[in-house]
Design a protein around this motif. Sequence first.
Motif, short mmCIF file in Angstrom:
data_model
loop_
_atom_site.label_atom_id
_atom_site.label_comp_id
_atom_site.label_asym_id
_atom_site.label_seq_id
_atom_site.Cartn_x
_atom_site.Cartn_y
_atom_site.Cartn_z
N MET A 157 0.70 -1.05 0.20
CA MET A 157 -0.08 -0.04 0.26
C MET A 157 0.83 1.25 0.02
O MET A 157 0.42 2.30 0.34
N THR A 158 2.36 1.20 -0.27
CA THR A 158 2.97 2.29 -0.18
C THR A 158 2.57 3.13 -0.88
O THR A 158 2.49 4.64 -0.72
N GLU A 159 2.40 3.17 -2.25
CA GLU A 159 2.04 4.12 -3.38
C GLU A 159 0.75 4.75 -3.26
O GLU A 159 0.61 6.20 -3.24
N VAL A 160 -0.28 4.02 -2.70
CA VAL A 160 -1.80 4.67 -2.43
C VAL A 160 -1.47 5.34 -1.27
O VAL A 160 -2.15 6.53 -1.37
N MET A 161 -1.02 4.92 -0.23
CA MET A 161 -0.59 5.92 1.08
C MET A 161 -0.10 7.16 0.83
O MET A 161 -0.58 8.31 1.19
N ALA A 162 0.99 7.09 -0.05
CA ALA A 162 2.01 8.55 -0.44
C ALA A 162 1.06 9.11 -1.26
O ALA A 162 1.04 10.66 -1.01
N LEU A 163 0.33 8.90 -2.35
CA LEU A 163 -0.72 9.63 -2.94
C LEU A 163 -1.79 10.26 -2.25
O LEU A 163 -2.17 11.55 -2.27
N ARG A 164 -2.19 9.47 -1.22
CA ARG A 164 -3.28 10.14 -0.23
C ARG A 164 -2.72 11.05 0.70
O ARG A 164 -3.27 12.17 0.71
N ASN A 165 -1.41 11.16 1.23
CA ASN A 165 -0.97 11.95 1.96
C ASN A 165 -0.45 13.10 1.33
O ASN A 165 -0.69 14.23 1.75
N THR A 166 -0.28 13.06 -0.10
CA THR A 166 0.11 14.33 -0.81
C THR A 166 -0.94 14.95 -1.13
O THR A 166 -0.83 16.29 -0.93
N TYR A 167 -2.03 14.45 -1.41
CA TYR A 167 -3.13 15.21 -1.98
C TYR A 167 -4.65 15.34 -1.09
O TYR A 167 -5.44 15.81 -1.44
N LYS A 168 -4.30 14.72 0.09
CA LYS A 168 -5.77 14.66 1.04
C LYS A 168 -6.15 15.96 1.38
O LYS A 168 -7.46 16.20 1.30
N GLU A 169 -5.28 16.96 1.55
CA GLU A 169 -5.96 18.30 2.05
C GLU A 169 -6.53 18.78 1.00
O GLU A 169 -7.60 19.67 1.06
N ALA A 170 -5.68 19.02 -0.32
CA ALA A 170 -6.29 19.72 -1.60
C ALA A 170 -7.73 18.95 -1.89
O ALA A 170 -8.57 19.48 -2.24
N PHE A 171 -7.70 17.76 -1.76
CA PHE A 171 -8.84 16.84 -2.06
C PHE A 171 -9.89 17.28 -1.43
O PHE A 171 -11.06 17.52 -1.82
N GLU A 172 -9.77 17.47 -0.15
CA GLU A 172 -11.10 17.86 0.81
C GLU A 172 -11.35 19.01 0.59
O GLU A 172 -12.48 19.38 0.85
N LYS A 173 -10.40 20.01 0.60
CA LYS A 173 -10.68 21.40 0.48
C LYS A 173 -11.49 21.65 -0.92
O LYS A 173 -12.54 22.35 -0.94
N LYS A 174 -11.33 20.92 -1.93
CA LYS A 174 -12.15 21.05 -3.30
C LYS A 174 -13.39 20.46 -3.21
O LYS A 174 -14.35 20.82 -3.77
N HIS A 175 -13.28 19.09 -2.85
CA HIS A 175 -14.68 18.53 -2.92
C HIS A 175 -15.34 18.25 -1.49
O HIS A 175 -16.52 17.72 -1.64
N GLY A 176 -14.96 18.56 -0.52
CA GLY A 176 -15.66 18.67 0.71
C GLY A 176 -15.85 17.21 1.32
O GLY A 176 -16.74 17.12 2.11
N VAL A 177 -14.88 16.34 1.16
CA VAL A 177 -15.05 15.02 1.51
C VAL A 177 -13.48 14.53 1.60
O VAL A 177 -12.74 14.81 0.82
N ARG A 178 -13.24 13.82 2.66
CA ARG A 178 -11.99 13.23 2.98
C ARG A 178 -11.76 12.19 1.96
O ARG A 178 -12.77 11.22 1.57
N MET A 179 -10.60 11.94 1.56
CA MET A 179 -9.91 10.97 0.34
C MET A 179 -9.66 9.88 1.46
O MET A 179 -8.80 9.56 2.16
N GLY A 180 -10.15 8.61 1.41
CA GLY A 180 -10.12 7.49 1.81
C GLY A 180 -9.54 6.36 1.00
O GLY A 180 -9.10 6.62 -0.09
N PHE A 181 -9.44 5.08 1.45
CA PHE A 181 -8.81 3.91 0.77
C PHE A 181 -9.80 3.48 -0.20
O PHE A 181 -9.64 2.97 -1.24
#
Length: 509
Positions: free
Chosen positions: A314-338
């Motif tokens: 799960m290394t790549e998925v977790m890295a991608l999630r950590n990189t974009y989770k704040e921007a994702f939540e700010k734009k879409h109003g929902v947290r990025m999960g797995f």
Amino acid sequence: MSVEVRVPTLGESVTEATIATWFKKPGDSVAVDEMLCELETDKVTVEVPSPAAGTLAEIVAEEGETVGVDALLATLDAGDGASDGGSKDDAEEKPKAKPDADETPAKGGNGSTDVMVPTLGESVTEATVATWFKQVGDAVSQDEMLCELETDKVSVEVPAPCGGVLTEIVAPEGTTVDAKAKLAVISGSADGTVEPGPRPDASEEKAQASSGKDVEDAPAAKKIMAEKGIDAASVKGSGRDGRVMKEDVVKAAAGSAPAKTESPAQAPRAPDAAEDADRIERVKMTRLRQTIARRLKDAQNTAAILTTYNEVDMTEVMALRNTYKEAFEKKHGVRMGFMSFFTKACCHALKEVPEVNAEIDGNEIVYKNFVHMGVAAGTPQGLVVPVIRNADRMSFAEIEKAIGEKGRRARDGKLSMAEMQGGTFTISNGGVYGSLMSSPILNPPQSGILGMHKIQDRAMVVDGEIVIRPMMYLALSYDHRIVDGKGAVTFLVRVKEALEDPRRLLMDL
């Protein structure tokens, strides 16, 4: 006037029945709702009442014949039988038909309003009264919750259709009611301005609850009770208004039968009842839990379930999630999960291995060119599987929003029947509870279910070196009748590849 008697709705997935017994013969007079015949299905026994008063003119389907839903059973000559032969007083005492649920609130006499069973959902014909939040004599306001019903799938709350005083509870807790039954009566004006009436005496209330309604027991039930010498008062009826049905008597007879004795050498040691009695609690299974148990067992008995396993880094998925989770939540109003990553990966794999997204219908395989993703969710009431429709056409944000919204509705018991039907594939995330590995059970008629598990750091060999990586075990249970081992393994490998390199999803590789 000729009236047709047809096979009633037999229940979900039940398509035919066998004529077990005719209680009337051609030429006999019949009254409205008098039992004409008894049908047997592979699940239950169904009694067919007369739709009108008159004379039984012809029996079309004889005893022993197998008939489908809505098949013609008999014909009546209406108006020539019991209704004409009765006295004027009898006609006046004949109960009025119950109003449709769509017409609630139904107005009764003296400013009273009937509380009816609300719409339960497609294919749901009955419910059990689980809890009354009000008692007879309590003042209620409009839309205040009166009681809660349990169906095979969901819990349904019943609000007060108007304000007033709850003057009668027709269906007490534990009663099974049909889709158009009356639950209670409210007296008073719409604003509830009425003086509360006196509460019924406790002994009177208890007597009313135990005595049930003034209804006729099923003919087949009375016949068995007479043969076996069973007191009707000792049998709890499960039919409408507490009517004793054939299966109620069978259960009562089985429960009263003496247990078989075994020799002391063979019998296992029984617990000391006197010692353990105060430490044992018996709770009746809810309708939802009974349905879950039945469907899971049916899946094991019907499908050839096999499970294949793999593990994903799960290394790549977790890295991608950590990189974009704040921007994702700010734009879409929902947290990025797995779950959105797994949903996307499964949709991608199902295109390559479509049989995992198919189902068996008789001698045919039905392939689905769409993905309605079921997402298993644990709730206080039991396991439910809300369906995300057309998940293959959704973005990551749309999937996260849909899963979050369905999860909240599931926990609150607000899911409708339609929201849990039509799934083509299911994902179950046991990892949220700490499960390291498990074999999920199919959700019929689906042919595949993916089990997710906890992410755990493990020592892995990568390019000849031992490194610590966040690993997850994946389990795919599938129906081996239509999914071969090669297809199942291929599906799981494609999911693994997409999660270990999420860029493959963007490139459709």
